[in-house]
Every structure is written in structure tokens, then in C-alpha cells.
Design an enzyme around this catalytic site. Sequence first.
Site, PDB file in Angstrom:
ATOM      1  N   SER A 130       8.140  -5.490   9.664  1.00  0.00           N
ATOM      2  CA  SER A 130       8.574  -6.475   8.378  1.00  0.00           C
ATOM      3  C   SER A 130       9.025  -8.113   8.825  1.00  0.00           C
ATOM      4  CB  SER A 130       9.796  -6.289   7.791  1.00  0.00           C
ATOM      5  OG  SER A 130      10.373  -7.549   7.140  1.00  0.00           O
ATOM      6  N   LYS A 185      11.359   1.475   7.650  1.00  0.00           N
ATOM      7  CA  LYS A 185      10.504   0.511   6.901  1.00  0.00           C
ATOM      8  C   LYS A 185      10.580   0.381   5.495  1.00  0.00           C
ATOM      9  CE  LYS A 185       8.104  -3.363   6.192  1.00  0.00           C
ATOM     10  NZ  LYS A 185       6.727  -3.846   5.556  1.00  0.00           N
ATOM     11  N   HIS A 188      13.346  -0.327   3.827  1.00  0.00           N
ATOM     12  CA  HIS A 188      13.784  -1.538   4.319  1.00  0.00           C
ATOM     13  C   HIS A 188      13.151  -2.223   2.918  1.00  0.00           C
ATOM     14  CE1 HIS A 188      11.524  -5.462   4.933  1.00  0.00           C
ATOM     15  NE2 HIS A 188      13.009  -5.828   5.828  1.00  0.00           N
ATOM     16  N   ASN A 189      11.852  -1.530   2.670  1.00  0.00           N
ATOM     17  CA  ASN A 189      11.148  -1.956   1.946  1.00  0.00           C
ATOM     18  C   ASN A 189      12.180  -1.575   0.293  1.00  0.00           C
ATOM     19  OD1 ASN A 189       9.771  -2.169   3.458  1.00  0.00           O
ATOM     20  ND2 ASN A 189       7.302  -2.960   2.245  1.00  0.00           N
ATOM     21  N   GLU A 192      14.192  -4.164  -0.225  1.00  0.00           N
ATOM     22  CA  GLU A 192      13.857  -5.325  -0.980  1.00  0.00           C
ATOM     23  C   GLU A 192      13.210  -5.490  -2.463  1.00  0.00           C
ATOM     24  OE1 GLU A 192      10.440  -6.530   1.899  1.00  0.00           O
ATOM     25  OE2 GLU A 192       9.485  -6.830   0.099  1.00  0.00           O
TER      26      GLU A 192
HETATM   27  P1  NBP Z   1      -4.814  -6.091   4.150  1.00  0.00           P
HETATM   28  O1  NBP Z   1      -3.755  -4.549   4.323  1.00  0.00           O
HETATM   29  O2  NBP Z   1      -4.654  -6.745   3.799  1.00  0.00           O
HETATM   30  O3  NBP Z   1      -5.923  -5.148   5.268  1.00  0.00           O
HETATM   31  C1  NBP Z   1      -6.886  -5.650   5.880  1.00  0.00           C
HETATM   32  C2  NBP Z   1      -7.509  -5.727   6.950  1.00  0.00           C
HETATM   33  O4  NBP Z   1      -7.508  -4.081   7.153  1.00  0.00           O
HETATM   34  C3  NBP Z   1      -8.117  -5.866   7.535  1.00  0.00           C
HETATM   35  O5  NBP Z   1      -8.848  -6.442   9.515  1.00  0.00           O
HETATM   36  C4  NBP Z   1      -9.812  -5.213   7.427  1.00  0.00           C
HETATM   37  O6  NBP Z   1     -10.355  -5.429   8.444  1.00  0.00           O
HETATM   38  C5  NBP Z   1      -8.548  -3.818   7.925  1.00  0.00           C
HETATM   39  N1  NBP Z   1      -9.207  -2.780   6.950  1.00  0.00           N
HETATM   40  C6  NBP Z   1     -10.055  -2.297   5.849  1.00  0.00           C
HETATM   41 BR1  NBP Z   1      -8.866  -3.055   4.686  1.00  0.00          BR
HETATM   42  N2  NBP Z   1     -10.351  -1.499   5.652  1.00  0.00           N
HETATM   43  C7  NBP Z   1     -10.655  -1.087   7.582  1.00  0.00           C
HETATM   44  C8  NBP Z   1     -11.725  -0.337   7.335  1.00  0.00           C
HETATM   45  N3  NBP Z   1     -11.963   1.318   6.790  1.00  0.00           N
HETATM   46  N4  NBP Z   1     -11.702   0.248   9.226  1.00  0.00           N
HETATM   47  C9  NBP Z   1     -11.166  -0.931   9.830  1.00  0.00           C
HETATM   48  N5  NBP Z   1     -10.665  -1.976   8.603  1.00  0.00           N
HETATM   49  C10 NBP Z   1     -10.906  -2.129   7.859  1.00  0.00           C
HETATM   50  O7  NBP Z   1      -3.630  -6.771   5.703  1.00  0.00           O
HETATM   51  P2  NBP Z   1      -2.768  -7.690   6.234  1.00  0.00           P
HETATM   52  O8  NBP Z   1      -1.569  -8.014   4.266  1.00  0.00           O
HETATM   53  O9  NBP Z   1      -2.594  -8.303   6.740  1.00  0.00           O
HETATM   54  O10 NBP Z   1      -1.554  -6.069   6.438  1.00  0.00           O
HETATM   55  C11 NBP Z   1      -1.892  -5.146   7.249  1.00  0.00           C
HETATM   56  C12 NBP Z   1      -1.167  -4.343   7.291  1.00  0.00           C
HETATM   57  O11 NBP Z   1       0.235  -4.588   8.275  1.00  0.00           O
HETATM   58  C13 NBP Z   1      -0.838  -3.294   6.049  1.00  0.00           C
HETATM   59  O12 NBP Z   1      -1.174  -1.717   5.740  1.00  0.00           O
HETATM   60  C14 NBP Z   1      -0.183  -3.800   5.359  1.00  0.00           C
HETATM   61  O13 NBP Z   1       0.941  -3.357   4.530  1.00  0.00           O
HETATM   62  C15 NBP Z   1       1.117  -4.079   6.390  1.00  0.00           C
HETATM   63  N6  NBP Z   1       2.001  -5.170   6.206  1.00  0.00           N
HETATM   64  C16 NBP Z   1       1.782  -6.356   5.393  1.00  0.00           C
HETATM   65  C17 NBP Z   1       2.892  -7.550   5.523  1.00  0.00           C
HETATM   66  C18 NBP Z   1       2.735  -8.702   4.857  1.00  0.00           C
HETATM   67  O14 NBP Z   1       3.251  -9.638   3.870  1.00  0.00           O
HETATM   68  N7  NBP Z   1       1.141  -8.905   4.365  1.00  0.00           N
HETATM   69  C19 NBP Z   1       4.223  -7.149   5.706  1.00  0.00           C
HETATM   70  C20 NBP Z   1       3.789  -5.900   6.629  1.00  0.00           C
HETATM   71  C21 NBP Z   1       3.285  -5.852   6.724  1.00  0.00           C
HETATM   72  P3  NBP Z   1     -12.051  -6.339   7.484  1.00  0.00           P
HETATM   73  O15 NBP Z   1     -11.592  -7.644   7.623  1.00  0.00           O
HETATM   74  O16 NBP Z   1     -13.791  -6.305   7.931  1.00  0.00           O
HETATM   75  O17 NBP Z   1     -11.570  -5.755   6.222  1.00  0.00           O
END
Ligand code: NBP
Length: 477
Positions: A130, A185, A188-189, A192
Site C-alpha cells: 500500500s 491488504k 486495509h483497502n 480506506e
Molecule cells: P496495473 O494494475 O495498471 O497493471 C499494469 C501492468 O500489468 C502492466 O505492467 C501490464 O503490462 C501488466 N499486464 C496486464 Br494489464 N496484463 C498482463 C498479462 N496478461 N501478462 C503480463 N502482464 C500483464 O498497474 P499498477 O497500477 O502499477 O498496479 C499493479 C498492481 O498493484 C495491481 O495488482 C494493483 O491492484 C496493485 N496496486 C496498485 C496500487 C496503485 O496505487 N496503483 C496500489 C497498491 C496496489 P503491459 O505494460 O504489457 O500492458
Amino acid sequence: MSSDQHFGLTGLATMGANLARNVAHHDIPVVVHNRTTSRTERFLDEHGSEGPITGQESVEQWVGALARPRVLMSMVQAGPATDAVINEIAPRLDRGDVLIDGGNANFRDTQRRHAKLAEQGIHFLGVGVSGGEEGALNGPSIMPGGDREPYDESVKEIFEAIAANVDGTPCCTYVGPDGAGHYVKMVHNGIEYADMQLIAETYDLLRHGVGLEVPEIAERFESWNGSELESFLIEITARVLAKTDEATGKPLVDVILDAAEQKGTGRWTAENALELGVPLTGITEAVFARTLSALKSEREHAAGLLAGPSGNRPHDESLTGDLEHALYASKIVSYAQGFAQMAAAARDEKWDIDLGSMATIWRGGCIIRARFLDRIREAYETEPTLPNLMLADFFAKALEQAQDPWRRVVARAAELGVPTPAFSSSLAYYDGYRRARGPASLIQGLRDLFGAHTYKRVDRDGTFHVMWGENGREIEA
Ligand code: NBP
């Protein structure tokens, strides 16, 4: 972790890219990968010189570049994308390798993946992270779940180095087996969600009940951030409310569409509460409030048809002070419910979660970081088996002090026709929880009459039924 070990990370969107940089900033060599190679190339161009970072084009090359036992982390979209990534990586791994999913996975998926990978001798860790973009880069709160031994041997040192740190304590601790990290987690969400809903209700009443302008409300939140309410979400509320839209000159909050989106963790928390039989009213109301907000066109239609309160309702400045107490009390309730749910899940899944430690690792890095988490930590330190946070001395007194203004806020909101589902349901939970005897006896009586569902008595053991359709006599069922 041995000195020649590398940390592998796949998924270079917001979270993965910033986590990889964070790891490298701690001089831990990172090998990165992303499905779309151009993203890896851009990442290396922009950040490759920040520390020991290398990149690989294919999954095969990426796995091959890591020393054994490998430590690899996936930071991709939750759900099918995570399965796709695991299915591609797993056949290339060896027994003893550690695969980490740092996405927001549903804990049931994590349990399934953990069991499947265990058959192959792969240690799977489901890890909650988080803190959003800023936390991932400078120190998130990390909630690791899965096999303890490989975590301690190969991962703990890295995670504790990159996590946020409060008073010398890393915001990272082992949570429990299989899905425990992702479970915590998820809650936690959920908390939130409730926190944000309570803040939104407070803003709504300050605007439409007290009659303050948006910049004045921003100032109010800024000053509350110096009180017991001090928290990241209160701090950023002041920032969002203070922002003016450049195109129109209006407060930004007035030009943002009033339909809240969601990715699922709040709903999962509510669904799981129903499964466990835990009254999780605050978080659940927050989920429903988002759902209602999304019915924008229906609401616009109803606004011209459905009547609000009759008569003229003047603005009421006394609400401002009351709202600070109502917000604090309702926040205590939503944390009490969230912690009660974690306790129930820990019993159900046999996870042995240390609730005080969860409050400890949420003190920094994460979105719900708040001053009063120290009080929660202290409450569980004093009484580890505390059945409900509201019963801890500090919180019982805080609720006692807040209850009158809290009641006035809920009553006034109802009179004004301003919806406050989270405030109202939190107060109802407080009142319901503190009653030794409630009206459920009548529900049991009704159930017995229409469905012969039977009931228990307060004065003797056994199960009873009234012969409602015959002689009306009570019999032992
Ligand atoms: P996203 O949740 O937007 O995911 C994008 C990533 O997933 C890219 O690297 C994309 O690759 C990859 N991806 C997808 Br979509 N489909 C795929 C597949 N079939 N095979 C391989 N790679 C694939 O990214 P994020 O916002 O950085 O979040 C990442 C994780 O962390 C998520 O599970 C999210 O729930 C969690 N999270 C996010 C936050 C936040 O604030 N954003 C906070 C805490 C946790 P590509 O570049 O090739 O499309």
C-alpha cells in the site's frame, strides 16, 4: 539473501516501476521485465542509472538472469493477468524459488495459487503493498503472507529495507500463511473506502449544512490534520479541496464528475464480512455509496421528482465543531469493524494474525496512515484478545466524549436531507453493540410464527416453538 542474489520484478506500470527503483535505491540489484518490451526500454532509459538495474526482454531471459533460489515479484493487474503471468513464469522455475504476487489479489485466488505452486515446490507469497506511487518509490507499507521460512530467508531483508519506517520500525511484518497478506491488504483497502466516505460526508455537510465555501472547507481539514484526526487522507483532502481548476477558475472538486469508481477490494471486504457474519456496516455503506454515486443519470432524473425536507433549513454553524467529533467517532467504528473482521478471518482460516502488528505496519507508507493507529497498536499490546477495539479504554472514552455531537450530526443531516450513510450506520453499530438486550427477540418470534423456525429462551436451555395455528401452547422443539 546471498550477495550475488538479484531481485526480479515483472510489471513496470506505476507500482512495479516505483518499487523496482526503490529496491535499486537500496543497492539491491534488480532485474526488470514487462510484457510490453517498450515499457521496459523506457524504464531503463529513464531510471536505469539510479542503481543496479538491468532489464530482460522475454520471461525466459528474465528468469534465467536470476540466481537460485530465485526471488521474483509480479506487480501486474490483479485477476486473469496475474494468472497469465504466473502460468508463464512457473514452468521456468525450480524447486525452492520464491514467487511473490504484490498486486491486489483476492485472497481466495492467492490460496489457490499457493496450493498449486506448492505442488511444484515453489514458494508463493501473496503480498499486500500500500502507498500508491509515492509509497512504492519512497517506502510503502508491506503485508507479506505465505510460507514463513522462505520469506524470512530470502525476502524479509529486502522488504524491510524498502518499506516505510516509523520510529525505527519498518512498516512490514509477516502476516500469516497462504492468503493472509492479501486478506489484510483487502481489509486495509476496505477501511480506506470507509475513511474516504466519512470525509466526503463531512465535506457535504460543511458545504450544505454549515454553508462554507470550498476553500474554507479546505482550511478546516488542514486544521483538523493537527488533531487526533491527523492522517494522510485528511491531509490530502485539504489539498484536493484547495485546488482550483485552471480552465474554469472553479474549485476542482466542482468540475470532477460525482461518480466514484472502484476496483473491487471494498466489495470483497463487504462480501467476506457477510460470509463470516461480521457486522461491517461502515465499509459496506461506503461501497454502496459509491454504487449509488455511479447512478448519475438516474439521480439527475430523481432530483427533479423526489421531494426533500419541507420548509426552509438555515445553515447551522454549530455543526462544524460537531463534525470533527462525528468524523473521529465514526472512524473509530470503521477501524473497530475492520479489525473485528480480521480477527474473525484469522480464527476461520487459522492464520494467527497479530492485530497490533497490523496497526504498527499501517502507521507509515500506506494510504490509511494516521496518528491514531498508535492508539490501536497500544490497545492490542495491552489486551491481545480484545474482542472489539471500541472496548479499549482509550477508544471507549473517545466515543463517550464524541457521542453527543455525533448524534447531533446524524440527526441534523437527516433533517437537512443530506445523506450520511457512513456516519449513521457507524452510530447505529455503536448503539447496537452497547445494548445488552435488543429487539431481535421479536424477529425470532415472527420467524417462529410464519416458519416454525423455533427460538431459544433467556430463562432456560432448549429450543422452543409455539403451536401458533393450534392451541397456542409452547412446546420444546
Ligand atoms: P496495473 O494494475 O495498471 O497493471 C499494469 C501492468 O500489468 C502492466 O505492467 C501490464 O503490462 C501488466 N499486464 C496486464 Br494489464 N496484463 C498482463 C498479462 N496478461 N501478462 C503480463 N502482464 C500483464 O498497474 P499498477 O497500477 O502499477 O498496479 C499493479 C498492481 O498493484 C495491481 O495488482 C494493483 O491492484 C496493485 N496496486 C496498485 C496500487 C496503485 O496505487 N496503483 C496500489 C497498491 C496496489 P503491459 O505494460 O504489457 O500492458
